[in-house]
Structure formats: structure tokens, C-alpha cells
Scaffold this active site. Structure first.
Site, PDB file in Angstrom:
ATOM      1  N   HIS A  23       0.910  -1.230   0.188  1.00 46.00           N
ATOM      2  CA  HIS A  23       0.020   0.076  -0.246  1.00 46.00           C
ATOM      3  C   HIS A  23       1.030   0.976   0.405  1.00 46.00           C
ATOM      4  O   HIS A  23       1.030   2.214  -1.122  1.00 46.00           O
ATOM      5  CB  HIS A  23      -0.879   0.094   1.081  1.00 46.00           C
ATOM      6  CG  HIS A  23      -1.275   1.429   1.398  1.00 46.00           C
ATOM      7  ND1 HIS A  23      -1.833   2.391   2.087  1.00 46.00           N
ATOM      8  CD2 HIS A  23      -2.956   1.531   1.097  1.00 46.00           C
ATOM      9  CE1 HIS A  23      -2.398   2.775   2.180  1.00 46.00           C
ATOM     10  NE2 HIS A  23      -3.752   2.456   1.447  1.00 46.00           N
ATOM     11  N   CYS A  69       2.216  36.868  -5.544  1.00 47.14           N
ATOM     12  CA  CYS A  69       2.997  36.772  -5.666  1.00 47.14           C
ATOM     13  C   CYS A  69       3.477  35.918  -4.293  1.00 47.14           C
ATOM     14  O   CYS A  69       4.078  35.971  -3.615  1.00 47.14           O
ATOM     15  CB  CYS A  69       4.658  37.454  -5.826  1.00 47.14           C
ATOM     16  SG  CYS A  69       3.675  39.114  -4.685  1.00 47.14           S
TER      17      CYS A  69
HETATM   18  C1  PEP Z   1       3.275  37.568   0.739  1.00 46.55           C
HETATM   19  O1  PEP Z   1       3.038  38.445   2.008  1.00 46.55           O
HETATM   20  O2  PEP Z   1       1.996  37.310   0.205  1.00 46.55           O
HETATM   21  C2  PEP Z   1       4.286  37.987  -0.124  1.00 46.55           C
HETATM   22  C3  PEP Z   1       4.696  37.972  -0.552  1.00 46.55           C
HETATM   23  O3  PEP Z   1       5.116  38.543   0.782  1.00 46.55           O
HETATM   24  P1  PEP Z   1       5.979  37.741   2.182  1.00 46.55           P
HETATM   25  O4  PEP Z   1       5.633  36.210   2.316  1.00 46.55           O
HETATM   26  O5  PEP Z   1       7.651  37.687   2.398  1.00 46.55           O
HETATM   27  O6  PEP Z   1       5.473  39.121   3.220  1.00 46.55           O
END
Ligand code: PEP
Ligand code: MG
Length: 862
Positions: free
Chosen positions: A429, A805
Site C-alpha cells: 500500500h 506573488c
Molecule cells: C505576501 O505577503 O504574500 C508576500 C509575498 O510577502 P511575504 O511572504 O514576504 O510577506
């Protein structure tokens, strides 16, 4: 009273018979395709989902009628046919219809040994899978008296003679398969593979090609690509005097009649023993590839030199092979490039990106086991699935160590970065599930001893490891290593690169990488990111030499002192950016100005404070007081981000100067960089105005001093709900907005990024949150802020560049969200870039109404 099913509830598979995957399952449909290709498939009957479901609830199939389809005295096999081959199903039962009378007849026509083999295998399968008797009593190999012993054991265990009526046998086989599909273990296993709760089963009843008896007889499988690499290669085996795929009970050595398929110096081969049959198989493979548009593994039987095709399945394949096969099919114009792209599940690509333990570093081996799933991963030991989930919720990589795993461990396996089991083999498994999940895995590490009471793992040399200790699983070699050895990055082959280039040609949202260091940037280039979407500059200041200067800057009493420390940081920072610009070779680079609270750069223990006092030549008491003064109750909401830029503007000025001077240096070397400068943690327009004024002044000064020309783009990181709400006015001074969804999630929920792990598991378990919002973007709340920010920003500035981001940037679901919201790009960690590229292409393809809307280039010829 039991209901007997309607006579019409099955279909004989013929080219025009109404067979559908959604009604009869994939195997029925596949067999119909083989029939349509005029391959020599024995008579086959398909039972639809409804019938099988009714049988599971007690209805009787009209087995006599089905048996009659096969003519007098036949043997049949019964196989599962779920909607998706991945969902498994009950074991196939062969030789249904075998009884004393037929045994006598076959003894005359095929010889006593063949007749015994056919009967014995059926009695064993029936006893184990249908009557559910103890497998140990029914696992003797074929030999004198074995058949009689099995029949006696059956009668002994059930108080009934072995059933002789073929219709009764078939009825019971089918009903037991129907019932076992509904059992809790089968349900759990298939749901772990993505099957819906209401997944149905169809059944296939097929005339047997015997595979035993006079002349060349046997069974085998053949495929024309290798399942791990995807390279063209005839692979498979042929066993003479044998039936089915699995070895017969007790056959623990290779059958004496096992043949290689192709000519082989190690032994006899089918290609030489029966060149005509072998050529037919090769031709069938080519027909299947072209007409079924897939690399198929053909299961065949030979009965006295007559070839029969029993079944065909997609060649089981690793992710690496899947990519190579899809690309080769598209290159040969068997499928389109769009099909090739859609055949690869984006998340499967991450399996190709395995880390390996660097062979050059010393290995501190604790134990050894079976290398069951490739790649290497380091994490802390946990002994239960619950502990693995809790560890993952805290963001700590963990290794799940178990005696063996069971279906209820699946969630823990999902949460772990690797799995180690004391027991089990390549198909246990743990091994099967780990390979499916792409987790490094070692099984059968029998030299370790686990104590669940003490929560320890003891190696063969007596070394004791405890829960929480760090180990590394090398699933490629089977070594369990202590600690965290250096890893090598994965190598990517041509098929991978080709597929991703095709993905790039169709996707309509950009993919950048978050990269803070030259190493990250090189990984980003390797994965063909379209630039850097987030460079967190604070990560550049943790080197020992810089940290000291940084601390001097923090301790400066006056702006002048601060500036002089920053003057020493300037050349280092400039060199950082020059390196990034060189590696990125003209691709956009978005640099975020300094973000974290300053006290993160200061020591907190006595030893560290004393060293700092020495380095700064200040009294310890003063240093301690200063550190204390910088400490905040809630640093995440305190003096960080743009607030530092407003109150200590020299820091951002130094960074801006470093960026501009590096830009000029890069331009002199021919890279036309337009740097992007991003202001973190903004919540008000005025913050942007103030920072912008200063940065513009630095740009003007650098232009004057150097005589160089350059442009730059200034943008804002939207990480506070207020920034999203006020995006309209913030966009007046911003060329771009990049949503930092880590902080934005934290602030929208009022949920600490660093502490939420403590209760996240419980929240998700109780359905308060569907998922951990730090992993999966909360489309409803955080997502609404993204939409509001995007709309208000673009109302002010239609050409505003929009991106995300935060960690969510590499999630296929978030990519879909951002794409639908009209974002220009997503930025994610470099290793998630390939998955993001393919996922973005999938969304674009699925959205296309007709293929003509945006035709792809025709496949190249190789
Ligand atoms: C966020 O806050 O999404 C970011 C990318 O910045 P950090 O993770 O560095 O705070
Ligand atoms: Mg942030």
C-alpha cells in the site's frame, strides 16, 4: 424475494453495439474499440453499471442466458470495468464454467495436466474471491493430487460440493465482484485515487482462450514503450502453458516456459519461436497506437498457435514516461499538441522535479530498505498520520514512519514529504500510494525496529531516533539517512521542455518566479520563468558580513550614522542586483524594498547580545536596551514594510540607488533592464507618494552622476485589505499592483501566518474552513478583495499590470482565478513554475470554444 434481472441488461460487444464508458466502464469501451479494429478478441459481453449495482443489492443476474452467448461447454473470464482504469476493482476470475464433466473432456483433448491446471486455478480463485475461504488452504501449486485436495478443502470448509453448474458459478462470481466493489476498503482505496463516492462498476464476461494445452499455448503482455522512461522499447513477457497476468499460486520461480519477447542472448524468445505471431503483435501495437491514439499494453493469449487479444490497457507509466509518450504521439501527428498538453496532469510534473541526495556528500546511513518511489526528501520523524497532518499544518516537513500503511493513513501520506515503512514490498500500500503521490518512499526496511509506545526508531547498529529527529529518505537508493544531506536539483529532459514550450504557446497568463538569490534566479531560468515577480531583498542581508553592517545601521543614532552604514551596504546590494540582472538576461525583475521588522536582524539570546556589543563596541546594557526597544508586541502589524521606508527613508534610498546603478551596469553590458521596484505593506496613497518622490530623486541623481539613461517602474504590493479597497487612488502612482496573498490572507482573516498551524487542522477537520487559506486561495473573501483591487486599479489606470506573488501563485486553482480576473501574471516559487505553466495552458485550452479560435502550429516532424 430475489429479483432476477432483465434479459436485456447486458450487451454483446460488437462494432456497433451501444457501449458507453459512462454506462459500461472503460474496459468495455476499450474492448469494443479493439473489436472495431478487427483484432482477434474472443466473444465478450458487457454488463452495465445499473445491473452490477442491482446485483450488489441482491438481484440475480440471468447467468444461464449470458453463458449461452458463448456456445456449448465454454469457459469464461469475468473482469471489472469501472469508469476509470485508475479506480481498480475486484480481481479477475478465470475459467468460470469449469466442472468435473468438462475436466474429463479436456483431459482427453488437452491432456490431464492442462485440464488439472484449468480446474485448480478456478477452484482456488472461486474459494478465495467468491466463497471468501482462507487463502492459505487454496494456494498449493499444481501437482499430483492438488486438484483433488482443493476440491476436498472446498467441500470441507463450505459443507457443500464445489458448484458444478456453469450458470450458478458465473452468477456467484459476478455477484461477489459486485459486492466487493461496494465494500469499505475498496471504496476508500478508489476514493484516494480521486474516484467519486458514487463511482460505479461494470463487468466483462469473455470467452477464454485457454493458454494451456497442445502446441504453442500461453499468455503474455506486450507494450512498445518502456513504462518508466517512455522510450520506445518492446517490453513484457510471455509465459507458456499459462493463463492470465498474475503468476499462478505457488509459482514463485519463473515458469520454465517463460520466453523473452524479442531475441535475447539470455534465453529463448517469442520472436524466434513464433516469428509470425510476434510480427502480428507488433502490427497490432502499431494499429492500437494510431487508431486508439495511445500507447497500449496488449494482453494476449495463444491457444495452439492461435493468437487472441484478451484486453488492452494504457501502458502504465511514470510521469516522466507520460510526458515523453504524449510528446512523441504529437510529434508523430497521432494526436494534436493540445491533446498532448491536456493528457498531462499539471501537478504530475512536480514528480519530474525530484531532488536527489548529492552523491558527493558523505552519507550517514541509519538503515536500508526497498527503494519504492524515487526522489529524496528531508523532514522530521512522525509516527502517525495525525502527527503528519499536524506537522504539515505547522509548515514543518515531516517523514511518516509506519510499520506498514493502511488506507486510513492516506491523509497523513498526503501531508508528509516522504514515507518509510518497516514492512511491505514494491506493491505494498505504502509503495503504490507514494508513487501515485510522487512522494519519495522506502518500504520493507526490516532492519529497523519501531516502538510506537516509546515513539522511537532503532537502526541495526542500535542507534535510536525519536519523533522530531531529522532524517532523509532516499527513495531512489533505499537508504534512510540521518540529518539533511545536500541535495542535487533534478535534471529535465527534452520531452519535458518540449511540452512546456507547447504550453507556453497556448497559455494567456504570464508565469514568473519568486527568487531572492542568484541560485533561485538560475532555477527560475532553468524552468523558463518569464522573469522574477518577487525578489525579497531582506534575504540578501543574512550573510555574516552583511549582518554586522546591517546591525550597525539599525543601531545608528542619527540619520548621518545610518547613512554611513548604508553606504557600506550599497556596493553589496548593487552586486546582488547586477548578478540577478545578468542571470535574468533582460527579463523583468521585480524587486521588493525592505519589508521585515528590523528586530528580526538582532540577536535575542545573551551570547548573541554579548557578541553584538563587542562588534559595535558598545556596552551590553545599551545593546540589550536597544534590542528591547525595537521589540514589538505584534511585529507583523508593526514597524515593517513601507512604514520603515517612511520613517527611515535612507534604507529605501540606498536600495533604489543600488538598483539604478546595477541597471546602468547591466545596460552597459547590453541587457536593456527596466527594473521594477515594489513597495511592501502599503495601506495609504500618501505612503506611495512619499516613497515615490524620494525614489524619483534618487533616479535623477544617479542619471546626473553617471550620465546614464534608464527607466524604471514603481509599483505597490497589495497586502492589506485597505490597499485593495483604495487601489483606485493607489494606482495613480503605481505602474503595477502585485497582490501579496500571504499577508493579505493573514490580514483578511485576522489569522497569524505563524501561529494558525496550531488550530488549522482542527478548523479544516470541522469544516470551518474548506481548506487552509494559506495554501488554497480563499476565493470568496481574499478573492473578492483581489477582484475589487483589480477593478478599481484598472479603472484609474487601464494599463495597470496586475499580478499575484503570494504562495498561492503556483496553485492551479489560484491561477484559474487570476486568469479569469484578467491578471497579467502569477509569480510562484521556482519549482512550481513548470506546474503553473502547464496548468495555465490547460485553462486556456479548456476555455477555447472551438479549436479554430486560436489554432496551434502543426506538429513538427522529427
Ligand atoms: C505576501 O505577503 O504574500 C508576500 C509575498 O510577502 P511575504 O511572504 O514576504 O510577506
Ligand atoms: Mg508580505
Amino acid at each position: 424475494m430475489q429479483k432476477t434481472l432483465d434479459l436485456t441488461e447486458y450487451t454483446v460487444i460488437a462494432p456497433t453495439a451501444p457501449i458507453a464508458v459512462a454506462r459500461h466502464g472503460w474496459r468495455a469501451k476499450c474492448l469494443q474499440r479493439l473489436v472495431r479494429l478487427a483484432l482477434p478478441v474472443p466473444v465478450t459481453v458487457a454488463l452495465p453499471f445499473d445491473t452490477v449495482r442491482a446485483m450488489a443489492s441482491g438481484a440475480l443476474p440471468n447467468a444461464a442466458r449470458i453463458i449461452a452467448e458463448f456456445g456449448p461447454g465454454p469457459l469464461v473470464s469475468v473482469r471489472p470495468s469501472p469508469e476509470n482504469p485508475e479506480w481498480g476493482g475486484p480481481s479477475t476470475v478465470l475459467n468460470v464454467g469449469m466442472n468435473d464433466a468438462l475436466h474429463a473432456r479436456l483431459s482427453d483433448s488437452h491432456g490431464a495436466e492442462a485440464a488439472d491446471a484449468l480446474y485448480l486455478h478456478f477452484v482456488q480463485a472461486f474459494a478465495i474471491h467468491v466463497a471468501r475461504l482462507d487463502p492459505d488452504r487454496f494456494s498449493d501449486p499444481l501437482g499430483p493430487g492438488a486438484l483433488e485436495a482443493a476440491l476436498e478443502a472446498y467441500a470441507d470448509e463450505t459443507d457443500e460440493p464445489f458448484p458444478q453448474d456453469p450458470a450458478q458459478q458465473l452468477s456467484e462470481v459476478m455477484r461477489s465482484m459486485a459486492r466487493s466493489w461496494e465494500g469499505p476498503t475498496a471504496r476508500l482505496l478508489r476514493q484516494a485515487k480521486g474516484a467519486p463516492a458514487e463511482a460505479s462498476l461494470g463487468l466483462i464476461v469473455q470467452g477464454m482462450a485457454l493458454g494451456v494445452g497442445p502446441g504453442l499455448s500461453g499468455s503474455g503482455t506486450i507494450q512498445f514503450v518502456e513504462g518508466v522512461t517512455g522510450q520506445p522499447q518492446v517490453t513484457g513477457r510471455f509465459r507458456g502453458q499459462h493463463q492470465g497476468r498474475a503468476p499462478h499460486p505457488g509459482a514463485d520461480r519463473p515458469a520454465r516456459e517463460t520466453l523473452y519477447l524479442t531475441t535475447d542472448p539470455r534465453g529463448p524468445a517469442l520472436q524466434d519461436a513464433a516469428p509470425g505471431l510476434f510480427a502480428d503483435l507488433v502490427a497490432m501495437g502499431a494499429i492500437c497506437r494510431k487508431r486508439l491514439r495511445e500507447e497500449m499494453q496488449i494482453e494476449f493469449a495463444i491457444e495452439d498457435s492461435q493468437l487472441r487479444v484478451i484486453d488492452a490497457v494504457r501502458v502504465p507509466r511514470s510521469s516522466r514516461a507520460a510526458v515523453r509518450i504524449a510528446v512523441a504521439l504529437a510529434d508523430d501527428a497521432v494526436i494534436t499538441r493540445e491533446d498532448a498538453l491536456l493528457r498531462i496532469e499539471p501537478r504530475a510534473l512536480s514528480e519530474l522535479l525530484h531532488f536527489q541526495v548529492d552523491p558527493r556528500v558523505p552519507r550517514d546511513r541509519v538503515a536500508r530498505g526497498i527503494a519504492a518511489s524515487p526522489g529524496a526528501a528531508t523532514g522530521r520523524i512522525v509516527f502517525t498520520a495525525t502527527a503528519a497532518q499536524a506537522s504539515a499544518a505547522r509548515g514543518e516537513p515531516c517523514i511518516l514512519v509506519r510499520r506498514e500503511t493502511a488506507p486510513e493513513d492516506i491523509r497523513g501520506m498526503h501531508a508528509a514529504v516522504a514515507v518509510l515503512t518497516e514492512r511491505g514490498g514494491m506493491t505494498s500500500h505504502a509503495a503504490v500510494i507514494a508513487r501515485g503521490l510522487g512522494l519519495p518512499c522506502i518500504v520493507g526496511a526490516s532492519e529497523i525496529r519501531l516502538s510506537s509506545r516509546d515513539r522511537t526508531l532503532t537502526g541495526p547498529d542500535g542507534r535510536v531516533l525519536r519523533e522530531g529527529d531529522e532524517i532523509t529518505i532516499d527513495g531512489t537508493s533505499g537508504d534512510v539517512l540521518a540529518g539533511a544531506p545536500a541535495m542535487l536539483e533534478p535534471a529535465l529532459d527534452d520531452g519535458f521542455r518540449t511540452l512546456l514550450r507547447w504550453a507556453d504557446a497556448v497559455r494567456d497568463i504570464g508565469i514568473r518566479a519568486n527568487a531572492d538569490t542568484p541560485d533561485d534566479a538560475r532555477t527560475a531560468r532553468m524552468f523558463e520563468a518569464e522573469g522574477i515577480g518577487l525578489c525579497r531583498t531582506e534575504h540578501m542581508f543574512f550573510d555574516e558580513d552583511r549582518l554586522t553592517v546591517m546591525r550597525e545601521m539599525i543601531f545608528a543614532d542619527t540619520a548621518g550614522d545610518r547613512r554611513s552604514a548604508l553606504d557600506r551596504l550599497l556596493p553589496m546590494q548593487r552586486a546582488d542586483f547586477i548578478a540577478l540582472f545578468d542571470i535574468m538576461a533582460g527579463l523583468p525583475v521585480c524587486i521588493r524594498l525592505f519589508d521585515p521588522p528590523l528586530h528580526e536582524f538582532l540577536p535575542h539570546d545573551r551570547e548573541g547580545l554579548r557578541e553584538l556589543a563587542e562588534a559595535l563596541a558598545r556596552p551590553l546594557s545599551e545593546v540589550s536596551r536597544r534590542v528591547e526597544a525595537l521589540t514589538e508586541f505584534n511585529p507583523m502589524l508593526g514597524m515593517r514594510g513601507v512604514r520603515l521606508g517612511i520613517t527611515m527613508p535612507e534604507i529605501y534610498e540606498m536600495q533604489a540607488r543600488a538598483i539604478f546603478e546595477a541597471t546602468i551596469a547591466a545596460r552597459r553590458r547590453g541587457a536593456m533592464i527596466v527594473p521594477e521596484i515594489m513597495i511592501p505593506l502599503v495601506s495609504a496613497r500618501r505612503e506611495v507618494e512619499l516613497v515615490k518622490t524620494r525614489i524619483d530623486a534618487v533616479a535623477a541623481a544617479v542619471r546626473n552622476e553617471t550620465g546614464g539613461t534608464f527607466d524604471y517602474r514603481l509599483g505597490v504590493m497589495v497586502e492589506t485589505p485597505r490597499a485593495a479597497l483604495r487601489a483606485g487612488e493607489i494606482a495613480q502612482h503605481s505602474a503595477f499592483l502585485s497582490f501579496g496573498t500571504n499577508d493579505l490572507t493573514q490580514m483578511t482573516y485576522g489569522l497569524s501566518r505563524d501561529d494558525a498551524g496550531r488550530f488549522m487542522g482542527s478548523y479544516v477537520q470541522q469544516g470551518v474552513y474548506a481548506e487552509d487559506p494559506f495554501h488554497t486561495l480563499d476565493n470568496d473573501g481574499v478573492g473578492e478583495l483581489l477582484l475589487i483591487g483589480a477593478r478599481r486599479g484598472r479603472e484609474t489606470r487601464p494599463d495597470l499590470t496586475l499580478s499575484i506573488c503570494g504562495e498561492h501563485g503556483g496553485n492551479p486553482e489560484s491561477i484559474a482565478f487570476c486568469r479569469a480576473a484578467g491578471f497579467d501574471y502569477v509569480s510562484c516559487s521556482p519549482f512550481r513554475v513548470p506546474v503553473a505553466r502547464l496548468a495555465a495552458a490547460h485553462f486556456a485550452l479548456v476555455d477555447r470554444k472551438t479549436p479554430q479560435d486560436a489554432p496551434m502550429a502543426p506538429p513538427s516532424t522529427r
